[in-house]
Motif scaffolding. Structure first.
Motif, PDB file in Angstrom:
ATOM      1  N   TYR A   1      -7.930  -4.711   2.530  1.00 49.58           N
ATOM      2  CA  TYR A   1      -8.341  -4.085   3.785  1.00 49.58           C
ATOM      3  C   TYR A   1      -9.355  -4.943   4.536  1.00 49.58           C
ATOM      4  O   TYR A   1      -9.871  -4.537   5.562  1.00 49.58           O
TER       5      TYR A   1
ATOM      6  N   LYS B   1       6.959   4.383   4.086  1.00 47.73           N
ATOM      7  CA  LYS B   1       7.740   4.180   5.306  1.00 47.73           C
ATOM      8  C   LYS B   1       9.117   3.554   5.047  1.00 47.73           C
ATOM      9  O   LYS B   1       9.934   3.430   5.953  1.00 47.73           O
TER      10      LYS B   1
ATOM     11  N   ASN C   1       6.413  -0.435  11.387  1.00 52.85           N
ATOM     12  CA  ASN C   1       5.842   0.315  12.523  1.00 52.85           C
ATOM     13  C   ASN C   1       4.640   1.158  12.118  1.00 52.85           C
ATOM     14  O   ASN C   1       4.492   2.316  12.530  1.00 52.85           O
ATOM     15  N   ILE C   2       3.771   0.569  11.298  1.00 49.40           N
ATOM     16  CA  ILE C   2       2.556   1.265  10.872  1.00 49.40           C
ATOM     17  C   ILE C   2       1.417   0.863  11.790  1.00 49.40           C
ATOM     18  O   ILE C   2       1.101  -0.331  11.920  1.00 49.40           O
TER      19      ILE C   2
ATOM     20  N   ASN D   1       0.907   3.785   2.018  1.00 47.81           N
ATOM     21  CA  ASN D   1       1.460   4.173   3.317  1.00 47.81           C
ATOM     22  C   ASN D   1       2.612   3.257   3.737  1.00 47.81           C
ATOM     23  O   ASN D   1       3.491   3.654   4.488  1.00 47.81           O
ATOM     24  N   GLN D   2       2.633   2.014   3.210  1.00 43.24           N
ATOM     25  CA  GLN D   2       3.752   1.117   3.491  1.00 43.24           C
ATOM     26  C   GLN D   2       4.986   1.539   2.700  1.00 43.24           C
ATOM     27  O   GLN D   2       6.093   1.625   3.241  1.00 43.24           O
TER      28      GLN D   2
ATOM     29  N   LYS E   1       0.844  -1.188   0.000  1.00 40.48           N
ATOM     30  CA  LYS E   1       0.000   0.000   0.000  1.00 40.48           C
ATOM     31  C   LYS E   1       0.887   1.248   0.000  1.00 40.48           C
ATOM     32  O   LYS E   1       2.077   1.188   0.325  1.00 40.48           O
TER      33      LYS E   1
ATOM     34  N   PRO F   1      -2.473   0.427  13.073  1.00 43.54           N
ATOM     35  CA  PRO F   1      -3.725   0.126  12.364  1.00 43.54           C
ATOM     36  C   PRO F   1      -4.521   1.386  12.090  1.00 43.54           C
ATOM     37  O   PRO F   1      -4.545   2.310  12.910  1.00 43.54           O
TER      38      PRO F   1
ATOM     39  N   ASP G   1       3.223  -4.252   7.806  1.00 43.15           N
ATOM     40  CA  ASP G   1       2.841  -3.140   8.679  1.00 43.15           C
ATOM     41  C   ASP G   1       3.654  -3.151   9.969  1.00 43.15           C
ATOM     42  O   ASP G   1       4.149  -2.118  10.430  1.00 43.15           O
ATOM     43  N   LYS G   2       3.782  -4.344  10.551  1.00 44.23           N
ATOM     44  CA  LYS G   2       4.498  -4.468  11.822  1.00 44.23           C
ATOM     45  C   LYS G   2       5.967  -4.108  11.671  1.00 44.23           C
ATOM     46  O   LYS G   2       6.545  -3.395  12.500  1.00 44.23           O
TER      47      LYS G   2
ATOM     48  N   GLU H   1       0.625  -8.682   4.534  1.00 45.04           N
ATOM     49  CA  GLU H   1       0.346  -7.255   4.729  1.00 45.04           C
ATOM     50  C   GLU H   1       0.523  -6.853   6.193  1.00 45.04           C
ATOM     51  O   GLU H   1       1.130  -5.818   6.496  1.00 45.04           O
ATOM     52  N   LYS H   2       0.010  -7.671   7.101  1.00 45.28           N
ATOM     53  CA  LYS H   2       0.116  -7.335   8.530  1.00 45.28           C
ATOM     54  C   LYS H   2       1.569  -7.398   8.992  1.00 45.28           C
ATOM     55  O   LYS H   2       2.005  -6.574   9.809  1.00 45.28           O
TER      56      LYS H   2
END
Length: 725
Positions: free
Chosen positions: A724, A194, A246-247, A190-191, A188, A249, A242-243, A238-239
């Motif tokens: 999502y 980062k 450091n994104i 936002n990923q 995504k 939820p 995110d981890k 995806e999760k």
């Protein structure tokens, strides 16, 4: 004599010096090589250090003195320096860097001294980059390639700090965001944002066939392919991604947005509830609002989903009316795609298409919220550009007035002829936000102006543009309903245009439209403004029928149970159908309206059916002795002419004929797919199959007559939403 000449020369030089030293406003338009305006171009005054930026139309203004140097810079284009001379107007054409999009490799940062013709401006740029050494991977692309645009996402919730756009890719999505691939894994925005640019080994940008041939339709807006030095993110979910980045939820919904809660329609028996009655709904604000959430990577609030508004965003190919009535009636029955044993009944209305020259004269009042909450770029600035699109549609016989409200309401522009477009646009351009939100006073004044300039048999309408965050009386919805219901009696229609996010008050906007003989649209970007206020101007602004109601009686010999899909807040009591005092929806020129019923056929076992009540002792519910085996239902319509007070009734029998879904019309397939997706977003307990892949498959089968690309965009939204879930 000689001394007199010296004095004269000295005075002349002094006047010249003072003139040169005077600061004045320099304005103009910045375009690209194809003469298209460029929004977001930065203008920097090297002398005064003042900054400015171009608006949606490429226009700018900045303070400068004669002799100052202005630097025009835009991502992917060569900087241009312009010295201020005697003219107050400086128009600029920017030229792109001559680099090939298909051969992009970016490693860390770096800039060629040749990119900048001015050394001091170059040093300022490098200083800013040193400050941003921890910047994101998206910024690493800035200025590297002609056609790549990286810009701040100011005012967007839960979105990355920057947005990347590959110029040249047509799209109706609000950001034209490309697809991202990081170490072979879809990511995504936002990923991607980062990722530390120092970890990047290779970065490539693909577009057109080079993108879609590898990644399919999801790559319609281009692909950014990133490879890290040690394949840091390979094979991550995806999760997990995110981890690692450091994104946090994304919250379920913005805390300050307001939506009315409602319970979805349940199945009803035609024996105990023989009549289903509702008002038509031509609004489609829910769909564009949902689109905004999905494009921002946010989970959609359940109460923001009104399935009927999603279905009615799209246009279907119903025939024009052939009799004296202002709309045609079209029905179709097929299989339910989400419950295998059930059927779907589609009811479609097609409004008469009235040629533009034959439309009545318009008396419009723009009621514009200029309170402090409207300062964001996706509020008042977008609002002004939107209304310019509408102004462009006006004729000499039309007239428009502008009323604004903040701490108080005021008349900015008295009724002005539609051919005085510059006067109207200038009035819009001068609007600025600030103050509180006394919406009630604005509504009162707008209706007063509209009533005083009322055109008999004309199109009299107040167009309210706001984020909905305003007060009426004690600010309760009850106060608002009373005010609007009272104003409805003036014969003036209402159109509500919603803008913004974060504090958006959908519930208030919907009440205003429902109670005010009106319609409601949510404008999430300039493309949507162009669709609603430009291309669909006639349907949005000119009513051909009002208080349109539908009542359907199902044949209990054929139908065991039924439920209306959506329209929860448009349902009426059976006795309201013939009561002309009861308000209902309006239908515009060339508008289409679609309603779907899900049917459990007689004799089919279903988990969705409630237990039958015990036999009544005093009241018997008897089924007609007539067979009517060939009839599924009888449907009735009532409507009034735009200036009429007495309803006209239409009746039509629906035959008990069903076709398999694969043989159904494209309209049936696509409308069912849209409803299916809406029910999934609402987490409906009445659908068995919630497969996004199946929804996409059905939508693709029904995707036809999509010249504007809205149906293709819907398919991309469903595909995007899978990540999502």
């Amino acid at each position: 004599m000689k001394s007199l000449k010296l004095i004269s020369s000295a005075i002349a030089m002094l006047i010249c010096f003072v003139t040169m030293a005077q600061e004045r406003t320099i304005s103009g338009i910045v375009t690209d090589e194809s003469k298209q305006p460029l929004p977001g171009v930065n203008i920097f005054n090297q002398t005064s250090k003042a900054n400015a930026a171009t608006d949606f139309d490429g226009k700018y203004s900045i303070k400068a003195k004669t002799g100052d140097t202005l630097v025009f810079s835009f991502i992917g284009y060569k900087n241009q320096n312009q010295k201020v001379q005697n003219s107050n107007i400086i128009n600029i054409k920017l030229l792109p860097y001559n680099q090939n999009l298909q051969e992009v490799v970016v490693v860390g940062y770096g800039s060629s001294d040749a990119e900048y013709s001015n050394r001091s401006y170059e040093r300022a740029e490098r200083a800013e980059r040193r400050k941003a050494k921890m910047a994101t991977a998206s910024v690493a692309m800035q200025g590297k390639v002609s056609g790549i645009q990286v810009q701040n996402n100011v005012g967007y919730l839960a979105s990355p700090s920057t947005a990347v756009v590959i110029r040249g890719n047509a799209s109706v999505s609000p950001k034209n965001e490309p697809m991202y691939i990081v170490d072979g894994v879809p990511a995504k925005a936002n990923q991607m944002a980062k990722i530390n640019p120092n970890d990047i080994k290779d970065l490539k940008v693909l577009k057109d066939e080079a993108a879609t041939s590898i990644y399919g339709s999801r790559a319609a807006n281009g692909v950014v392919v990133i490879a890290t030095k040690n394949e840091l993110y390979k094979n991550l979910t995806e999760k997990e991604l995110d981890k690692k980045l450091n994104i946090l939820p994304i919250p379920t919904e913005p805390t300050q947005e307001d939506y009315d809660t409602f319970v979805e329609n349940a199945f009803e028996s035609p024996k105990t509830a023989p009549l289903s009655t509702f008002s038509i709904d031509v609004d489609n604000a829910s769909y564009t609002n949902i689109r905004r959430f999905l494009n921002n990577g946010q989970e959609v609030p359940k109460d923001a989903v009104r399935v009927e508004e999603m279905v009615n965003f799209f246009k279907y190919t119903y025939p024009q009316p052939k009799n004296e009535h202002p709309f045609s009636i079209n029905t179709e029955v097929s299989d339910s795609p989400w419950n295998a044993n059930n059927k779907i009944l589609k009811i479609g209305l097609q409004g008469k298409n009235i040629p533009t020259n034959d439309l009545p004269a318009s008396n419009l009042v723009f009621l514009i919220d200029v309170s402090g909450s409207m300062s964001d770029m996706n509020k008042l600035p977008l609002l002004k550009q939107s209304l310019k699109i509408l102004v462009n549609e006006l004729r000499a016989k039309d007239k428009v007035a502008i009323v604004v409200y903040a701490g108080a309401a005021g008349l900015v522009l008295p009724p002005t002829s539609g051919d005085e477009k510059k006067t109207i646009v200038d009035a819009l351009d001068k609007l600025q936000s600030g103050g509180s939100t006394a919406g009630g006073a604005g509504i009162e004044l707008a209706y007063k102006i509209a009533t005083e300039n009322f055109i008999k048999s004309g199109n009299n309408r107040v167009i309210l543009a706001t984020d909905g965050d305003f007060n009426v009386g004690s600010s309760s919805n009850t106060d608002m309903e009373k005010l609007i219901e009272e104003k409805r009696k003036t014969g003036v229609f209402l159109t509500c245009l919603g803008y913004g996010m974060g504090n958006y008050k959908d519930s208030k906007m919907e009440i205003l439209a429902d109670k005010g003989n009106g319609n409601y649209a949510y404008i999430d970007n300039i493309q949507e403004a162009n669709r609603f206020l430009g291309k669909e101007f006639k349907g949005s602004m000119f009513a051909i029928a009002k208080d349109v109601k539908i009542q359907i009686e199902f044949n209990p010999k054929q139908v065991q149970a039924y439920r209306l899909i959506g329209y929860e807040n448009r349902k009426l009591r059976p006795e309201d159908f013939k009561n002309d005092a009861i308000d209902a929806g309006e239908l515009g020129s060339n508008h289409t309206v679609t309603a779907l019923y899900e049917i459990i056929p007689a004799g089919v076992k279903s988990d969705y059916l409630a237990e039958q009540p015990d036999e009544l002792k005093y009241t018997k519910t008897e089924t007609s002795s007539n067979n009517y085996s060939s009839e599924l239902a009888t449907i009735k319509f009532r409507y009034k002419k735009p200036d009429g007070e007495k309803s006209i009734e239409m009746v039509q029998v629906i035959e008990n004929k069903s076709v398999a879904l694969e043989k159904a019309s494209d309209d049936m397939k696509f409308s069912s797919a849209v409803a299916w997706f809406g029910l999934k977003l609402r987490d409906s307990k009445l659908i068995t199959n919630k497969s996004s892949e199946e929804i996409v498959k059905l939508a693709k089968q029904g995707n036809s007559n999509d010249g504007e690309g809205y149906k293709a965009e819907f398919i991309r939204l469903v595909e995007t939403s899978k990540q999502y879930n």
